[in-house]
Design a protein around this motif. Structure first.
Motif, PDB file in Angstrom:
ATOM      1  N   GLY A 165     -35.800  -8.199  48.109  1.00 40.67           N
ATOM      2  CA  GLY A 165     -36.367  -7.985  46.786  1.00 40.67           C
ATOM      3  C   GLY A 165     -36.695  -9.284  46.080  1.00 40.67           C
ATOM      4  N   ALA A 166     -36.561  -9.290  44.750  1.00 39.13           N
ATOM      5  CA  ALA A 166     -36.861 -10.474  43.954  1.00 39.13           C
ATOM      6  C   ALA A 166     -35.936 -11.624  44.328  1.00 39.13           C
ATOM      7  N   ASN A 167     -36.490 -12.858  44.236  1.00 35.01           N
ATOM      8  CA  ASN A 167     -35.711 -14.012  44.701  1.00 35.01           C
ATOM      9  C   ASN A 167     -36.037 -15.263  43.903  1.00 35.01           C
ATOM     10  N   SER A 168     -36.554 -15.084  42.677  1.00 34.36           N
ATOM     11  CA  SER A 168     -36.993 -16.235  41.897  1.00 34.36           C
ATOM     12  C   SER A 168     -35.854 -17.182  41.562  1.00 34.36           C
ATOM     13  N   ARG A 169     -34.626 -16.686  41.554  1.00 35.81           N
ATOM     14  CA  ARG A 169     -33.450 -17.502  41.252  1.00 35.81           C
ATOM     15  C   ARG A 169     -32.561 -17.721  42.478  1.00 35.81           C
ATOM     16  N   GLY A 170     -33.088 -17.392  43.654  1.00 37.57           N
ATOM     17  CA  GLY A 170     -32.303 -17.556  44.867  1.00 37.57           C
ATOM     18  C   GLY A 170     -31.264 -16.479  45.067  1.00 37.57           C
ATOM     19  N   GLN A 171     -31.431 -15.338  44.403  1.00 40.27           N
ATOM     20  CA  GLN A 171     -30.409 -14.281  44.439  1.00 40.27           C
ATOM     21  C   GLN A 171     -30.301 -13.572  45.775  1.00 40.27           C
ATOM     22  N   THR A 177     -36.773 -19.308  47.579  1.00 37.88           N
ATOM     23  CA  THR A 177     -37.046 -18.393  46.476  1.00 37.88           C
ATOM     24  C   THR A 177     -38.187 -17.432  46.815  1.00 37.88           C
ATOM     25  N   THR A 178     -38.328 -17.132  48.101  1.00 39.72           N
ATOM     26  CA  THR A 178     -39.374 -16.219  48.566  1.00 39.72           C
ATOM     27  C   THR A 178     -38.907 -14.772  48.443  1.00 39.72           C
ATOM     28  N   TYR A 179     -39.729 -13.929  47.799  1.00 38.03           N
ATOM     29  CA  TYR A 179     -39.426 -12.501  47.750  1.00 38.03           C
ATOM     30  C   TYR A 179     -39.524 -11.912  49.160  1.00 38.03           C
TER      31      TYR A 179
END
Length: 226
Positions: A165-171, A177-179
């Motif tokens: 999923g979302a990865n703008s913060r490296g989660q 930071t690639t989705y």
């Protein structure tokens, strides 16, 4: 809003209710607990941004509240002030709710997700939102699931961790930071517990330590370089 599971298997909710997320048949906020209509046999309970879901003792699920992206899973985008059944969902052993998506672990070790998919948080290889549960690509042996705001993570029976999923913060813990449309392995972990925040993720490890990754603006990862 807040919901509580009672020892008799019923549920009560309170707080903001303008989308039906209290489940009492109304669209009003309530400062004290109200009973969720027609719900019994509940064994676990999750709350998303503006919706709530329950897992029942028979392995089915019920959801209620905001449904703008299909996060209730009943094939519509109509808000529900009383519980509805996600379509075709059975054999559920774990549930988690993100801001506007929902995921379930099934007894066969697979996972299904539904709702908003703009950030690829459903893990089905697309960016199309779903109003009914769909299979997460390539996952087997799943034991735990946790949904963040717009990302999802799972723990497998061997302790490995995968996120998507979302990865703008490296989660997602992938070192970039690639989705990602589909589950990605978080390397080097042997996890026994899992939790997600808005844009961060934490796991408890078999050795009793913890690891966290993602947004650290407020020090939520427990390290000092925020």
């Amino acid at each position: 809003h807040t919901c509580a599971l009672k020892v008799d298997g019923t549920v009560q909710c309170w707080g903001r209710g303008n989308y039906g997320q209290l489940g009492n048949g109304a669209f009003n906020s309530m400062p004290s607990p109200v009973s969720v209509s027609g719900l019994s046999g509940v064994v676990s309970l999750v709350a998303g941004g503006l919706h709530s879901c329950a897992m029942l003792s028979d392995g089915t699920a019920r959801c209620w509240g905001l449904n703008d992206f299909g996060q209730l899973g009943n094939g519509t985008t109509t808000n529900a002030s009383t519980p509805v059944s996600p379509s075709g969902l059975a054999g559920v052993i774990a549930l988690s709710a993100g801001y506007n998506h929902t995921c379930a672990v099934l007894v066969d070790g697979t996972m299904k997700c539904w709702g908003n998919n703009y950030s690829r948080q459903l893990g089905d290889g697309t960016v199309s939102s779903r109003t009914t549960p769909g299979v997460v690509n390539g996952l087997a042996g799943v034991s735990l699931v946790a949904c963040g705001h717009s990302h999802t993570c799972s723990v497998l029976t061997d302790g490995s961790v995968l996120c998507w999923g979302a990865n703008s913060r490296g989660q997602l813990g992938t070192g970039n930071t690639t989705y990602n449309h589909v589950p990605q392995l978080v390397p080097g972990l042997n996890a026994v517990s899992l939790a997600t925040g808005d844009e961060f993720t934490c796991v408890g490890l078999a050795d009793g330590t913890a690891r966290c990754w993602g947004d650290n603006t407020y020090g939520q990862l427990g390290v000092t370089n925020h």
